[in-house]
Design a protein around this motif. Structure first.
Motif, PDB file in Angstrom:
ATOM      1  N   LEU A  72       0.829  -1.206   0.000  1.00 12.30           N
ATOM      2  CA  LEU A  72       0.000   0.000   0.000  1.00 12.30           C
ATOM      3  C   LEU A  72       0.863   1.256   0.000  1.00 12.30           C
ATOM      4  N   ILE A  73       1.998   1.207   0.710  1.00 10.14           N
ATOM      5  CA  ILE A  73       2.918   2.346   0.719  1.00 10.14           C
ATOM      6  C   ILE A  73       3.514   2.540  -0.677  1.00 10.14           C
ATOM      7  N   VAL A  74       3.778   1.412  -1.368  1.00  8.31           N
ATOM      8  CA  VAL A  74       4.299   1.497  -2.730  1.00  8.31           C
ATOM      9  C   VAL A  74       3.312   2.222  -3.639  1.00  8.31           C
ATOM     10  N   PHE A  80       2.142   9.631  -5.368  1.00 10.96           N
ATOM     11  CA  PHE A  80       2.625  10.928  -4.891  1.00 10.96           C
ATOM     12  C   PHE A  80       4.127  10.814  -4.633  1.00 10.96           C
ATOM     13  N   GLY A  81       4.890  10.828  -5.707  1.00 13.89           N
ATOM     14  CA  GLY A  81       6.339  10.637  -5.610  1.00 13.89           C
ATOM     15  C   GLY A  81       7.059  11.863  -5.067  1.00 13.89           C
ATOM     16  N   LEU A  82       8.336  11.662  -4.763  1.00 12.53           N
ATOM     17  CA  LEU A  82       9.168  12.748  -4.243  1.00 12.53           C
ATOM     18  C   LEU A  82      10.123  13.242  -5.317  1.00 12.53           C
ATOM     19  N   ASP A  83       9.607  13.461  -6.522  1.00  8.23           N
ATOM     20  CA  ASP A  83      10.458  13.952  -7.591  1.00  8.23           C
ATOM     21  C   ASP A  83      10.683  15.453  -7.429  1.00  8.23           C
ATOM     22  N   LYS A  84      11.533  15.996  -8.281  1.00  7.79           N
ATOM     23  CA  LYS A  84      11.925  17.398  -8.140  1.00  7.79           C
ATOM     24  C   LYS A  84      10.755  18.348  -8.320  1.00  7.79           C
ATOM     25  N   GLN A  85       9.815  17.991  -9.183  1.00 11.26           N
ATOM     26  CA  GLN A  85       8.744  18.916  -9.521  1.00 11.26           C
ATOM     27  C   GLN A  85       7.676  19.009  -8.431  1.00 11.26           C
ATOM     28  N   SER A  86       7.403  17.890  -7.757  1.00 11.74           N
ATOM     29  CA  SER A  86       6.222  17.885  -6.878  1.00 11.74           C
ATOM     30  C   SER A  86       6.501  17.389  -5.468  1.00 11.74           C
ATOM     31  N   TRP A  87       7.765  17.310  -5.063  1.00 12.12           N
ATOM     32  CA  TRP A  87       8.047  16.727  -3.748  1.00 12.12           C
ATOM     33  C   TRP A  87       7.458  17.576  -2.607  1.00 12.12           C
ATOM     34  N   ALA A  88       7.518  18.924  -2.756  1.00 10.74           N
ATOM     35  CA  ALA A  88       7.013  19.776  -1.669  1.00 10.74           C
ATOM     36  C   ALA A  88       5.515  19.577  -1.464  1.00 10.74           C
ATOM     37  N   ARG A  89       4.759  19.494  -2.554  1.00 11.90           N
ATOM     38  CA  ARG A  89       3.314  19.273  -2.442  1.00 11.90           C
ATOM     39  C   ARG A  89       3.006  17.882  -1.915  1.00 11.90           C
ATOM     40  N   TRP A 147       8.491   6.607   6.672  1.00 15.54           N
ATOM     41  CA  TRP A 147       9.320   7.485   5.837  1.00 15.54           C
ATOM     42  C   TRP A 147      10.529   6.743   5.278  1.00 15.54           C
ATOM     43  N   VAL A 148      11.063   5.802   6.047  1.00 12.87           N
ATOM     44  CA  VAL A 148      12.163   4.977   5.519  1.00 12.87           C
ATOM     45  C   VAL A 148      11.680   4.156   4.328  1.00 12.87           C
ATOM     46  N   CYS A 149      10.495   3.542   4.481  1.00 13.48           N
ATOM     47  CA  CYS A 149       9.920   2.775   3.363  1.00 13.48           C
ATOM     48  C   CYS A 149       9.688   3.676   2.157  1.00 13.48           C
ATOM     49  N   ILE A 153      11.454   3.225  -1.510  1.00 11.78           N
ATOM     50  CA  ILE A 153      10.642   3.019  -2.726  1.00 11.78           C
ATOM     51  C   ILE A 153      10.985   4.067  -3.779  1.00 11.78           C
ATOM     52  N   CYS A 154      11.035   5.338  -3.374  1.00  9.46           N
ATOM     53  CA  CYS A 154      11.339   6.409  -4.333  1.00  9.46           C
ATOM     54  C   CYS A 154      12.741   6.254  -4.906  1.00  9.46           C
ATOM     55  N   ALA A 155      13.701   5.864  -4.053  1.00 11.34           N
ATOM     56  CA  ALA A 155      15.070   5.668  -4.534  1.00 11.34           C
ATOM     57  C   ALA A 155      15.139   4.507  -5.517  1.00 11.34           C
TER      58      ALA A 155
END
Length: 390
Positions: A72-74, A80-89, A147-149, A153-155
């Motif tokens: 589910l975390i995946v 809602f990925g942590l890419d450069k464009q949308s990580w803050a949102r 947050w570690v998971c 996943i994002c990495a």
């Protein structure tokens, strides 16, 4: 793909098992150390070390519950990925999500703890007391685990995308190189055909029988050439067969003025060479070294294996390269030599050598060295590659 799925799940649970074991060791030795410290300073009776069985069992329950929540975390991480464009949102999405997942994990753990009779469960009068106890004790740790998971996943997704883009770029580079190689090779076909037809036209009226013989030999060359369309490398013995037909055309034209000597190492006959690599070099020697001289000359072709490299030499005893740099540049810039140099660079990169050695009036030696690879070695590598993908 099926084999990949079967190996993925054991690896997945193996990772969570390893995490549980690390946490078990940390928890057990921390508890034991605190007990020894309490005994040393005289603050009450030291607590008994935790039971091995209980420590193992309940920590495995805790982390296998995280393993169950991980898919589910995946899904959430990829939505809602942590890419450069949308990580803050997207961080604003994962902050409450980490709290909800941490709470859901604690609720499931408490239900199991109560149902299976965890250590000292009799100290709690209700399931709500158990939940309150573990909520204040493990909520922050659970949110940190979320947050570690998420970061893992994002990495992993970032690395996978990077590898896919790298693979696509590599495939594009390979396709471009193949197209360029094919263009270079196809440029040689009309080149030698045009030169040979010029030689035939010179003999049509002077010696019709020789002209007819040359046309027959030319047809044999064209037949071999068409059989190798799209082939970049061939065994040296096939390349020598093709070269022999070309030399017969030239010897029909020059008669005794052209003498050819071949020194071929038998161990080199099965080695792979670029298709039509020798013919333009020999043609260059005939055209610039032998044809301008009334008494003709000699061409020597050598092939030998040394130091994991195949060494090929085409030597003539003709005029050699001119001393003037401008004339030398013109003579080095023909289709034959320039295409040969470009093809070697495309096929072998820096793993090859291509040199011209000459003294004016003493002939020219064209030397090249390429990695030694035999036909059967390449065939075995191809079959292993195919077996790996079956």
């Amino acid at each position: 793909m099926a084999r990949g799925r079967w190996t993925k799940w054991p690896l997945f649970f193996g990772v969570w098992t390893l995490v549980a074991l690390v946490f078990i060791g940390f928890q057990y030795f921390t508890a034991a150390g605190l007990g020894q410290l309490a005994e040393r300073v005289g603050q009450g009776t030291p607590a008994e070390p935790p039971s091995y069985a209980a420590t193992f069992f309940w920590n495995f329950v805790r982390f296998y519950l995280w393993a169950a929540l991980y898919p589910l975390i995946v899904l959430l991480a990829r939505r809602f990925g942590l890419d450069k464009q949308s990580w803050a949102r997207n961080v604003l999405v994962h902050l409450p999500a980490s709290f909800l997942f941490a709470t859901a994990h604690l609720a499931a753990y408490v239900v199991l703890y109560r149902a299976l009779g965890g250590p000292r469960v009799e100290l709690f009068s209700s399931v709500f007391e158990v939940f309150e106890f573990y909520f204040y004790r493990f909520l922050l740790l659970n949110m940190q685990l979320y947050w570690v998971c998420l970061i893992v996943i994002c990495a992993h997704d970032y690395y996978r995308k990077y590898r896919e883009e790298e693979l696509k770029a590599s495939e594009l580079r390979t396709q471009l190189a193949q197209a360029q190689l094919q263009a270079l090779k196809m440029q040689l076909h009309p080149h030698f055909l045009f030169n040979t037809l010029n030689a035939v036209s010179e003999l049509v009226y002077q010696s019709p029988e020789k002209a007819e013989r040359m046309i027959t030999q030319l047809s044999d060359m064209l037949r071999l050439s068409l059989d190798r369309v799209g082939v970049q490398e061939v065994p040296l013995k096939q390349e020598l067969d093709f070269l022999d037909k070309y030399l017969k055309i030239e010897q029909t034209r020059f008669q005794e003025r052209l003498r050819v000597e071949m020194k071929i190492d038998p161990e080199a006959l099965d080695s792979l060479v670029p298709n039509m690599i020798l013919q333009p070099l020999v043609e260059n020697a005939v055209r610039h070294g032998i044809a301008p001289r009334s008494r003709g000359g000699r061409i020597e072709i050598r092939a030998a294996r040394a130091d994991r490299m195949l060494h090929l030499d085409v030597c003539d005893d003709g005029l050699g390269l001119p001393a003037e740099p401008q004339q030398r540049g013109k003579k080095n810039g023909g289709v034959g030599l320039s295409n040969t140099r470009a093809r070697l660079e495309r096929l072998y990169g820096t793993s090859h050598r291509f040199e011209l050695t000459s003294t004016p009036g003493s002939g020219l030696t064209v030397s090249l060295a390429i990695p030694f690879r035999e036909v059967h070695t390449v065939a075995e590598g191809s079959s292993e590659h195919q077996d790996a993908h079956r």
